[in-house]
Structure formats: structure tokens, C-alpha cells
Design a protein around this motif. Structure first.
Motif, PDB file in Angstrom:
ATOM      1  N   GLY A 238       0.813  -1.212   0.000  1.00  0.00           N
ATOM      2  CA  GLY A 238       0.000   0.000   0.000  1.00  0.00           C
ATOM      3  C   GLY A 238       0.847   1.262   0.000  1.00  0.00           C
ATOM      4  N   ALA A 239       1.851   1.319   0.862  1.00  0.00           N
ATOM      5  CA  ALA A 239       2.698   2.503   0.952  1.00  0.00           C
ATOM      6  C   ALA A 239       3.528   2.683  -0.317  1.00  0.00           C
ATOM      7  CB  ALA A 239       3.612   2.403   2.164  1.00  0.00           C
ATOM      8  N   THR A 240       4.038   1.586  -0.861  1.00  0.00           N
ATOM      9  CA  THR A 240       4.843   1.689  -2.077  1.00  0.00           C
ATOM     10  C   THR A 240       3.978   2.063  -3.269  1.00  0.00           C
ATOM     11  OG1 THR A 240       6.249  -0.057  -1.146  1.00  0.00           O
ATOM     12  CG2 THR A 240       6.629   0.534  -3.431  1.00  0.00           C
ATOM     13  N   THR A 241       2.734   1.621  -3.267  1.00  0.00           N
ATOM     14  CA  THR A 241       1.801   2.033  -4.315  1.00  0.00           C
ATOM     15  C   THR A 241       1.557   3.537  -4.250  1.00  0.00           C
ATOM     16  OG1 THR A 241       0.700  -0.122  -4.427  1.00  0.00           O
ATOM     17  CG2 THR A 241      -0.566   1.789  -5.173  1.00  0.00           C
ATOM     18  N   ALA A 242       1.367   4.060  -3.029  1.00  0.00           N
ATOM     19  CA  ALA A 242       1.193   5.502  -2.874  1.00  0.00           C
ATOM     20  C   ALA A 242       2.416   6.244  -3.401  1.00  0.00           C
ATOM     21  CB  ALA A 242       0.955   5.846  -1.407  1.00  0.00           C
ATOM     22  N   TYR A 243       3.588   5.717  -3.110  1.00  0.00           N
ATOM     23  CA  TYR A 243       4.833   6.326  -3.584  1.00  0.00           C
ATOM     24  C   TYR A 243       4.883   6.322  -5.116  1.00  0.00           C
ATOM     25  CZ  TYR A 243       9.866   6.903  -4.377  1.00  0.00           C
ATOM     26  OH  TYR A 243      11.087   7.338  -4.825  1.00  0.00           O
ATOM     27  N   ALA A 244       4.540   5.187  -5.735  1.00  0.00           N
ATOM     28  CA  ALA A 244       4.569   5.093  -7.201  1.00  0.00           C
ATOM     29  C   ALA A 244       3.575   6.061  -7.833  1.00  0.00           C
ATOM     30  CB  ALA A 244       4.273   3.655  -7.641  1.00  0.00           C
ATOM     31  N   LEU A 245       2.391   6.174  -7.244  1.00  0.00           N
ATOM     32  CA  LEU A 245       1.373   7.088  -7.774  1.00  0.00           C
ATOM     33  C   LEU A 245       1.826   8.542  -7.664  1.00  0.00           C
ATOM     34  CD1 LEU A 245      -1.804   5.405  -6.242  1.00  0.00           C
ATOM     35  CD2 LEU A 245      -1.192   5.454  -8.660  1.00  0.00           C
ATOM     36  N   MET A 246       2.512   8.867  -6.567  1.00  0.00           N
ATOM     37  CA  MET A 246       3.026  10.223  -6.386  1.00  0.00           C
ATOM     38  C   MET A 246       4.135  10.542  -7.368  1.00  0.00           C
ATOM     39  SD  MET A 246       3.307  10.864  -2.283  1.00  0.00           S
ATOM     40  CE  MET A 246       4.125  12.435  -2.547  1.00  0.00           C
ATOM     41  N   VAL A 247       5.130   9.675  -7.436  1.00  0.00           N
ATOM     42  CA  VAL A 247       6.311   9.936  -8.256  1.00  0.00           C
ATOM     43  C   VAL A 247       5.944  10.069  -9.732  1.00  0.00           C
ATOM     44  CG1 VAL A 247       8.467   8.895  -9.086  1.00  0.00           C
ATOM     45  CG2 VAL A 247       7.948   8.907  -6.648  1.00  0.00           C
ATOM     46  N   GLN A 248       4.969   9.265 -10.171  1.00  0.00           N
ATOM     47  CA  GLN A 248       4.560   9.305 -11.574  1.00  0.00           C
ATOM     48  C   GLN A 248       3.531  10.404 -11.863  1.00  0.00           C
ATOM     49  OE1 GLN A 248       3.668   5.416 -13.312  1.00  0.00           O
ATOM     50  NE2 GLN A 248       4.942   4.421 -11.773  1.00  0.00           N
ATOM     51  N   GLY A 249       3.123  11.138 -10.840  1.00  0.00           N
ATOM     52  CA  GLY A 249       2.173  12.220 -11.040  1.00  0.00           C
ATOM     53  C   GLY A 249       0.784  11.761 -11.433  1.00  0.00           C
ATOM     54  N   ILE A 250       0.421  10.544 -11.017  1.00  0.00           N
ATOM     55  CA  ILE A 250      -0.877   9.971 -11.397  1.00  0.00           C
ATOM     56  C   ILE A 250      -1.981  10.463 -10.467  1.00  0.00           C
ATOM     57  CG2 ILE A 250      -2.197   7.829 -11.627  1.00  0.00           C
ATOM     58  CD1 ILE A 250       0.488   6.464 -12.373  1.00  0.00           C
ATOM     59  N   ALA A 251      -1.708  10.486  -9.179  1.00  0.00           N
ATOM     60  CA  ALA A 251      -2.714  10.893  -8.185  1.00  0.00           C
ATOM     61  C   ALA A 251      -2.337  12.244  -7.581  1.00  0.00           C
ATOM     62  CB  ALA A 251      -2.822   9.853  -7.085  1.00  0.00           C
ATOM     63  N   SER A 252      -3.328  13.081  -7.342  1.00  0.00           N
ATOM     64  CA  SER A 252      -3.081  14.372  -6.693  1.00  0.00           C
ATOM     65  C   SER A 252      -3.528  14.361  -5.237  1.00  0.00           C
ATOM     66  CB  SER A 252      -3.808  15.485  -7.454  1.00  0.00           C
ATOM     67  OG  SER A 252      -5.189  15.203  -7.576  1.00  0.00           O
ATOM     68  N   GLN A 253      -4.294  13.332  -4.849  1.00  0.00           N
ATOM     69  CA  GLN A 253      -4.777  13.222  -3.474  1.00  0.00           C
ATOM     70  C   GLN A 253      -4.879  11.740  -3.134  1.00  0.00           C
ATOM     71  OE1 GLN A 253      -8.677  14.497  -0.771  1.00  0.00           O
ATOM     72  NE2 GLN A 253      -8.440  15.342  -2.808  1.00  0.00           N
ATOM     73  N   ILE A 254      -4.207  11.334  -2.056  1.00  0.00           N
ATOM     74  CA  ILE A 254      -4.188   9.927  -1.671  1.00  0.00           C
ATOM     75  C   ILE A 254      -4.542   9.804  -0.194  1.00  0.00           C
ATOM     76  CG2 ILE A 254      -2.808   7.816  -1.477  1.00  0.00           C
ATOM     77  CD1 ILE A 254      -0.976   8.966  -3.667  1.00  0.00           C
ATOM     78  N   ALA A 255      -5.586   9.033   0.089  1.00  0.00           N
ATOM     79  CA  ALA A 255      -5.957   8.737   1.474  1.00  0.00           C
ATOM     80  C   ALA A 255      -5.437   7.344   1.822  1.00  0.00           C
ATOM     81  CB  ALA A 255      -7.473   8.791   1.643  1.00  0.00           C
ATOM     82  N   LEU A 256      -4.605   7.271   2.850  1.00  0.00           N
ATOM     83  CA  LEU A 256      -4.083   5.990   3.331  1.00  0.00           C
ATOM     84  C   LEU A 256      -4.903   5.541   4.534  1.00  0.00           C
ATOM     85  CD1 LEU A 256      -0.181   6.410   3.271  1.00  0.00           C
ATOM     86  CD2 LEU A 256      -1.563   4.892   1.840  1.00  0.00           C
ATOM     87  N   ILE A 257      -5.491   4.361   4.433  1.00  0.00           N
ATOM     88  CA  ILE A 257      -6.389   3.866   5.477  1.00  0.00           C
ATOM     89  C   ILE A 257      -5.861   2.530   5.984  1.00  0.00           C
ATOM     90  CG2 ILE A 257      -8.763   3.149   5.966  1.00  0.00           C
ATOM     91  CD1 ILE A 257      -9.500   4.937   3.435  1.00  0.00           C
ATOM     92  N   ASP A 258      -5.628   2.455   7.281  1.00  0.00           N
ATOM     93  CA  ASP A 258      -5.075   1.229   7.846  1.00  0.00           C
ATOM     94  C   ASP A 258      -5.572   1.066   9.270  1.00  0.00           C
ATOM     95  OD1 ASP A 258      -2.454  -0.666   7.013  1.00  0.00           O
ATOM     96  OD2 ASP A 258      -2.852  -0.559   9.165  1.00  0.00           O
ATOM     97  N   ILE A 259      -5.722  -0.180   9.678  1.00  0.00           N
ATOM     98  CA  ILE A 259      -6.146  -0.455  11.046  1.00  0.00           C
ATOM     99  C   ILE A 259      -5.117   0.080  12.038  1.00  0.00           C
ATOM    100  CG2 ILE A 259      -5.104  -2.767  11.142  1.00  0.00           C
ATOM    101  CD1 ILE A 259      -7.596  -3.659  12.713  1.00  0.00           C
ATOM    102  N   ASN A 260      -3.857   0.121  11.618  1.00  0.00           N
ATOM    103  CA  ASN A 260      -2.788   0.716  12.414  1.00  0.00           C
ATOM    104  C   ASN A 260      -2.660   2.181  12.010  1.00  0.00           C
ATOM    105  OD1 ASN A 260      -0.385   1.566  13.588  1.00  0.00           O
ATOM    106  ND2 ASN A 260       0.705  -0.359  13.188  1.00  0.00           N
ATOM    107  N   LYS A 261      -3.346   3.046  12.723  1.00  0.00           N
ATOM    108  CA  LYS A 261      -3.399   4.458  12.334  1.00  0.00           C
ATOM    109  C   LYS A 261      -2.038   5.136  12.410  1.00  0.00           C
ATOM    110  CE  LYS A 261      -8.278   5.148  13.433  1.00  0.00           C
ATOM    111  NZ  LYS A 261      -9.279   5.939  14.192  1.00  0.00           N
ATOM    112  N   ASP A 262      -1.228   4.748  13.392  1.00  0.00           N
ATOM    113  CA  ASP A 262       0.106   5.330  13.483  1.00  0.00           C
ATOM    114  C   ASP A 262       0.943   4.994  12.254  1.00  0.00           C
ATOM    115  OD1 ASP A 262      -0.354   6.530  15.911  1.00  0.00           O
ATOM    116  OD2 ASP A 262       0.546   4.927  17.109  1.00  0.00           O
TER     117      ASP A 262
END
Length: 319
Positions: free
Chosen positions: A21-45
Motif C-alpha cells: 500500500g505505501a509503495t503504491t502511494a509512492y509510485a502514484l506520487m512519483v509518476q504524477g498519477i494521483a493528486s490526493q491519496i488517502a491511506l487507510i489502515d487499522i494501524n493508524k500510526d
């Protein structure tokens, strides 16, 4: 800090802030695909830490905001990516995960639907084909809006290994792995080509071996790559994150790209009521069309066997 921009066409929600999940967010950011990403996890920290780390690199890329949230942050997302679930352990097959992750999905999918019943759901958690089917049944969404990452990664591994064998760029190799993302997957040699030339015609002039034994070795390496990586480093996430980013790009940019994503079969090669991977046109509607391309008899038989293998597993599920 949460971002509250509404009607953002490039908002993505990622359920699960682990390695994939985190690496996917990184790939989406670096490639300029997503402008807003919500990360949702049972471990909020964990989600908050990943969001902070990603945001600290924002000055180096196109504008993008990442924030930790909860299921309510699925609201307004065009694509919801599910990477949450139990991890595959050494010597454990993807199908071994099915019961554990199905129970997780029974709790997760209704929560997502409370806040967004219009997004395209992209399932990445394993066993991805069965969990794509589970998501389709639990969500009640149209079949075009539930997609599994399927064999997009396997097809990339396939192309990469052929490119190394033939010493040509992977971008000039075109080939597919179809069926299950797992042990019953099928390499489609009959449709594989380099620079538009079938392997049978290309191999005699390339001066590198690509006989039956070489092909068997390549197919074996594709099938066992994940097991080897898990044994050596514990999990896979870089390549799968790139594969997911490729799928999301095709959706958000309405590309009509042909990708081997997993989706509901409706009679392709005689297979119905199971999710599997075939070359598929992917655009802003999700699944535009599943292609039924000509296969040789052995490949078609392998695809049908893959479907039957998965069906035997789904029969044991209570949905």
C-alpha cells in the motif's frame, strides 16, 4: 492533516498501508498519477507515519497530498485500492490465504460501500482472483467496476525475462500471462512477439536460444518469482506497486490500455462466474472489454484448468 478538496478527479484511497500500500502511494506520487491519496489502515500510526514520510518529498514532484484517514475518506475517490489482508508466508501459496482474507473482506467491503458506491475498486490483496470475486459479490457493484491486479505483474515478469534472454528492451517485448495470478497461470507463447514479430519468426534471427527448454525455464521463473522474493526478503512490493500504478493510470487517464487484469468471466473460452485474467481494455469505466484472443489448444486448456482450480476454492466460501 487531512485534505478536504472535493470533486478531485485524481483522488485515490488505499486500504492498507503496509509494504504494498505505501509503495503504491509512492509510485502514484512519483509518476504524477494521483493528486490526493488517502491511506487507510487499522494501524493508524503506521498510516500517519507513511503519509508524513511521503509528504516530506512533495517539493520534488508534481503536487500531491497524502493523508492518513479512515473509511469515510473513501468518499470522493475515483479508485479505491485494496492491499489490506494477511501476508503470504514462506511455503504458503496464495490460495492458502483465501479463508483468512475472505473474512477480512466481509468486514471491509461493507464499510467502503457506506461511503462510496461509485468508485472503481482495484483489488491487490492475495489470492487476488478469488478476492476480486468476493469483492464483486459483497459490494453489489457492476462487474466493470471491480478489478483485480491479476497477472499484470506476471506479464511484466514474463516480458522482463524474455527481454533478458533475447537482449532486447522489455518495452519491445509483448506477451501475456493469463488465468490465475498463481500456480496455475498460463504463459501465452502463441501471442508473444518482439517488435511485432512472433517469437517463432524472431528467434531464428536473434542468435539467442529460446527453444522449448528455455521457454519452460522462463515460465517456471515467472511462476516462482514471488516465492523466491518472499524467501529472500520477506515480501514483494516494488514491482506490484508499479503494476498497480499502471492500472490506475489507465483508469484515470481513460487510456483504453490492454492489461491482463482480473475480472468476472462471462463465457470467455467457456468459463463463467469466476474472476481471472485475460487481456482486457481498461479505461475510465474500469473494464471496457475482455478480449477473447486466439489461443493454441494447450493454452486454452490451461486457462480452463486455471478457472476450475479457482472455482473449487470458491465453492468452499460462504458469501
Amino acid at each position: 492533516m487531512k485534505c478536504y478538496r472535493e470533486n478531485d478527479p485524481n483522488k485515490i484511497a488505499i486500504i492498507g498501508a503496509g509494504g504494498v500500500g505505501a509503495t503504491t502511494a509512492y509510485a502514484l506520487m512519483v509518476q504524477g498519477i494521483a493528486s490526493q491519496i488517502a491511506l487507510i489502515d487499522i494501524n493508524k500510526d503506521k498510516a500517519e507515519g507513511e503519509a508524513m514520510d511521503l509528504n516530506h518529498g512533495s517539493s520534488f514532484i508534481k503536487p500531491a497530498e497524502v493523508y492518513a484517514g479512515d473509511y469515510s475518506d473513501c468518499k470522493g475517490a475515483n479508485v479505491i485500492i485494496i492491499t489490506a489482508g494477511a501476508n503470504q508466508k514462506p511455503d504458503e501459496t496464495r490460495l492458502d490465504l483465501v479463508k483468512k482474507n475472505t473474512e477480512i473482506f466481509k468486514e471491509m467491503i461493507p464499510e467502503i460501500m457506506k461511503y462510496n458506491d461509485n468508485a472503481i475498486i482495484l483489488v491487490v490483496s492475495n489470492p487476488v482472483d478469488i478476492l476480486t470475486y468476493v469483492t464483486l459479490k459483497l459490494s453489489g457493484l457492476p462487474k466493470n467496476k471491480v478489478i483485480g491486479s491479476g497477472t499484470v505483474l506476471d506479464s511484466s515478469r514474463f516480458r522482463s525475462l524474455i527481454s533478458r534472454n533475447c537482449e532486447v528492451a522489455a518495452s519491445n517485448v509483448h506477451g501475456y500471462i493469463i488465468g490465475e495470478h498463481g500456480d496455475s497461470e498460463v504463459p501465452v507463447w502463441s501471442l508473444t512477439n518482439i517488435a511485432g514479430t512472433s517469437l517463432d519468426n524472431y528467434c531464428p534471427v536473434c542468435n539467442y536460444n529460446c527453444g522449448n527448454e528455455d521457454r519452460k525455464e522462463i515460465a517456471h521463473k515467472v511462476k516462482t518469482s514471488a516465492y523466491q522474493i518472499i524467501e529472500k526478503k520477506g515480501s514483494t512490493f516494488y514491482a506490484v506497486a508499479l503494476a498497480v500504478a499502471r492500472i490506475v493510470r489507465s483508469i484515470l487517464r481513460d487510456e483504453n490500455s490492454i492489461l491482463t487484469v482480473s475480472s468476472l468471466m462471462e463465457g470467455q473460452y467457456g468459463v463463467e462466474d469466476i474472476c481471472l485474467s485475460l487481456p482486457t481494455i481498461v479505461n475510465s469505466s474500469g473494464i471496457k472489454r475482455v478480449l477473447e484472443l486466439p489461443l493454441d489448444p494447450e493454452e486454452e486448456s490451461g486457462f480452463i484448468n486455471s478457472a476450475n482450480t479457482l472455482k473449487e476454492t470458491t465453492k468452499k466460501l460462504t458469501l
